[in-house]
Motif scaffolding. Structure first.
Motif, PDB file in Angstrom:
ATOM      1  N   THR A  14       0.842  -1.198   0.000  1.00  0.00           N
ATOM      2  CA  THR A  14       0.000   0.000   0.000  1.00  0.00           C
ATOM      3  C   THR A  14       0.877   1.248   0.000  1.00  0.00           C
ATOM      4  N   LYS A  46      -6.315   2.249  -6.190  1.00  0.00           N
ATOM      5  CA  LYS A  46      -7.383   1.770  -5.311  1.00  0.00           C
ATOM      6  C   LYS A  46      -8.330   2.896  -4.921  1.00  0.00           C
ATOM      7  N   HIS A  83      -2.486  -0.011  -4.558  1.00  0.00           N
ATOM      8  CA  HIS A  83      -2.384  -1.348  -3.964  1.00  0.00           C
ATOM      9  C   HIS A  83      -1.479  -2.175  -4.873  1.00  0.00           C
TER      10      HIS A  83
END
Length: 171
Positions: A14, A46, A83
């Motif tokens: 992330t 994301k 992501h």
């Protein structure tokens, strides 16, 4: 085309990327890459977040705050949440990330041939990362990935239509 620079790494998969104000914004679900020395980290957008730097509002005259605070480019910041899905290293695809990118690394669009390379494992079409990341990604992100893979693998359209239908029903 550079989409932005990594400003925060939350964990191995992330990352937060600051979007330059003059850059065209990409949509959620778009496949992207971060180049490292010997590999490419493949990820997906994301989320997109827009914020206003609230700490600057006290320095704006009260009668001017409604006019300038929420709309002025000087105060607005936009960020992608990325992501990570896996890596491509010397033609080898791996659906995990051992080492995250560094602060300051550039985020780029994943080229069409790279989309195809990332979705080819042992010479066969593969989206093996899909199930492992299903819970971490939203429906719109998953549908965006499927759409991009469909463009590169027309021979897999029947299977991808089933996956699309499964996602639309509510994974």
């Amino acid at each position: 085309m550079v989409l932005g620079d990594v400003i925060r790494v939350e964990d191995a998969s992330t990352y937060v990327v600051k979007i330059p104000p003059d850059t065209q914004k990409e949509c959620v679900g778009r496949l992207v890459k971060i180049k490292k020395d010997d590999r490419i980290i493949v990820g997906v957008i994301k989320n997109i977040k827009h914020t206003v730097r609230e700490e600057l509002i006290p320095y704006i005259e009260p009668q001017m705050q409604p006019k300038y605070a929420p709309f002025n480019e000087d105060f607005k910041n936009s960020y992608y949440t990325i992501h990570g899905l896996g890596t491509i290293s010397n033609g080898n695809v791996k659906y995990s990330i051992d080492s995250p990118p560094d602060i300051g690394d550039e985020l780029l669009l994943l080229a069409q041939d790279e989309v195809r390379d990332f979705h080819t494992l042992n010479g066969k079409p593969s989206i093996a990362y899909f199930q492992a990341n299903r819970d971490a990604l939203g429906r719109s992100v998953l549908l965006g990935i499927v759409e991009q893979v469909e463009k590169n693998y027309p021979e897999c359209c029947a299977m991808l239509k089933l996956i699309r239908k499964y996602i639309e029903r509510g994974t």
